[in-house]
Design an enzyme around this catalytic site. Structure first.
Site, PDB file in Angstrom:
ATOM      1  N   GLY A   1     -39.738  62.034  10.327  1.00 54.84           N
ATOM      2  CA  GLY A   1     -39.653  61.829   8.874  1.00 54.84           C
ATOM      3  C   GLY A   1     -39.220  63.108   8.189  1.00 54.84           C
ATOM      4  O   GLY A   1     -39.670  64.203   8.561  1.00 54.84           O
ATOM      5  N   TYR A   2     -38.338  62.993   7.202  1.00 53.91           N
ATOM      6  CA  TYR A   2     -37.803  64.193   6.527  1.00 53.91           C
ATOM      7  C   TYR A   2     -37.846  64.073   5.009  1.00 53.91           C
ATOM      8  O   TYR A   2     -37.450  64.993   4.304  1.00 53.91           O
ATOM      9  CB  TYR A   2     -36.358  64.452   6.995  1.00 53.91           C
ATOM     10  N   GLY A   3     -38.270  62.917   4.502  1.00 54.59           N
ATOM     11  CA  GLY A   3     -38.341  62.711   3.051  1.00 54.59           C
ATOM     12  C   GLY A   3     -39.755  62.272   2.706  1.00 54.59           C
ATOM     13  O   GLY A   3     -40.730  62.947   3.050  1.00 54.59           O
ATOM     14  N   SER A   4     -39.869  61.106   2.065  1.00 57.98           N
ATOM     15  CA  SER A   4     -41.215  60.641   1.701  1.00 57.98           C
ATOM     16  C   SER A   4     -42.084  60.408   2.929  1.00 57.98           C
ATOM     17  O   SER A   4     -43.313  60.440   2.836  1.00 57.98           O
ATOM     18  CB  SER A   4     -41.129  59.369   0.846  1.00 57.98           C
TER      19      SER A   4
ATOM     20  N   GLU B   1     -38.064  51.179   4.244  1.00 62.03           N
ATOM     21  CA  GLU B   1     -36.795  51.922   4.309  1.00 62.03           C
ATOM     22  C   GLU B   1     -35.578  50.994   4.203  1.00 62.03           C
ATOM     23  O   GLU B   1     -34.476  51.370   4.589  1.00 62.03           O
ATOM     24  CB  GLU B   1     -36.727  52.719   5.624  1.00 62.03           C
TER      25      GLU B   1
HETATM   26  C1  SIN Z   1     -37.725  59.759   5.605  1.00 61.74           C
HETATM   27  O1  SIN Z   1     -38.621  60.185   4.864  1.00 61.74           O
HETATM   28  O2  SIN Z   1     -37.682  60.103   6.810  1.00 61.74           O
HETATM   29  C2  SIN Z   1     -36.670  58.838   5.110  1.00 61.74           C
HETATM   30  C3  SIN Z   1     -36.386  58.909   3.660  1.00 61.74           C
HETATM   31  C4  SIN Z   1     -37.515  58.523   2.781  1.00 61.74           C
HETATM   32  O3  SIN Z   1     -38.196  57.507   3.041  1.00 61.74           O
HETATM   33  O4  SIN Z   1     -37.778  59.220   1.789  1.00 61.74           O
END
Ligand code: SIN
Length: 185
Positions: free
Chosen positions: A25-28, A99
Site C-alpha cells: 500500500g502506498y496511499g490510503s 479500489e
Molecule cells: C494504495 O493506497 O495502495 C492505493 C491508493 C489508495 O487507495 O489510496
C-alpha cells in the site's frame, strides 16, 4: 477501460491457491487499514513513483468534481516507500470494492526495510483508466485537493493523513510534501 475494475480484478489468478499474499500500500492503504491482516511491515517498490494523478469520484470527490488521489507511475531508479500487509485471499473482495475506481491488482516485487523481498500485489491506476487525470503542477494539484470532497471525506484529509503517515514511518516524498506545503501555507 471503465471506471469500475472489480470484475477485472476478480479474474486475477496469479496467487490462486496461496494461503496468504503480501499487498503493498502506498496511499490510503498506508494509513487506513480497514481490513484484517496477519502482519504488516514497512517496505518499498522500485521503478515506480507516487503521484496525485488519479481522479477520485467515489471517495474524495464526485463525478462532477473529482478529487485527486495517488497512483504509481513508472520512473526508472525511483523507490516508492509504503506499507506491506500479509493478508488472506478473502480480503480482496473488500479491497477490490474499495479500489474499484480505476485500480488494477498488479504483481510486483516488494522489498522490506531489511532488504529481503517477496513477490506480492499492488493496486495501480494506469493511464488508460477513465478516471485518470494525469500530470499537473503541484500547486494546481493542491488547489484541486483543497476544493474537493466526497463520500470518504475531504480530499485534503487524504493528503494530510498520507503525509503524516509517511513522516511517522521516517520516509520522505518530495511530491506529497510539496503539495502539503501549498495546502497548509
Ligand atoms: C494504495 O493506497 O495502495 C492505493 C491508493 C489508495 O487507495 O489510496
Amino acid at each position: 477501460m471503465s471506471h469500475n475494475t472489480i470484475a477485472i480484478n476478480q479474474q486475477m489468478e496469479k496467487f490462486d491457491g496461496h494461503a496468504s499474499v503480501w499487498l503493498f500500500g502506498y496511499g490510503s492503504l498506508i494509513y487506513k487499514a480497514d481490513f484484517p491482516y496477519i502482519e504488516r511491515r514497512t517496505a518499498s517498490i522500485a521503478n515506480l513513483t507516487r503521484r496525485f494523478w488519479q481522479g477520485s469520484h467515489d471517495h474524495r470527490g464526485t463525478e462532477a468534481a473529482p478529487g485527486r488521489v495517488v497512483t504509481l507511475v513508472p520512473e526508472s531508479g525511483a523507490v516508492c516507500n509504503g506499507m506491506a500487509y500479509l493478508i488472506t485471499p478473502e480480503v480482496f473482495t473488500h479491497l477490490d470494492h474499495r479500489e474499484k475506481n480505476g485500480y488494477l491488482r498488479l504483481a510486483t516485487q516488494i522489498t522490506f526495510d531489511d532488504e529481503t523481498s517477496v513477490e506480492g500485489l499492488v493496486y495501480i491506476a494506469t493511464a488508460d483508466n477513465a478516471a485518470y487525470l494525469g500530470a499537473a503542477s503541484e500547486q494546481d494539484i493542491a488547489r484541486q485537493i483543497a476544493a474537493s470532497s466526497g463520500p470518504s471525506g475531504p480530499n485534503r484529509d487524504y493528503l494530510i493523513d498520507l503525509a503524516h503517515a509517511l513522516r511517522e514511518m521516517g520516509k520522505h516524498d518530495a511530491h506529497v510534501f510539496a503539495i502539503e506545503q501549498y495546502l497548509t501555507s
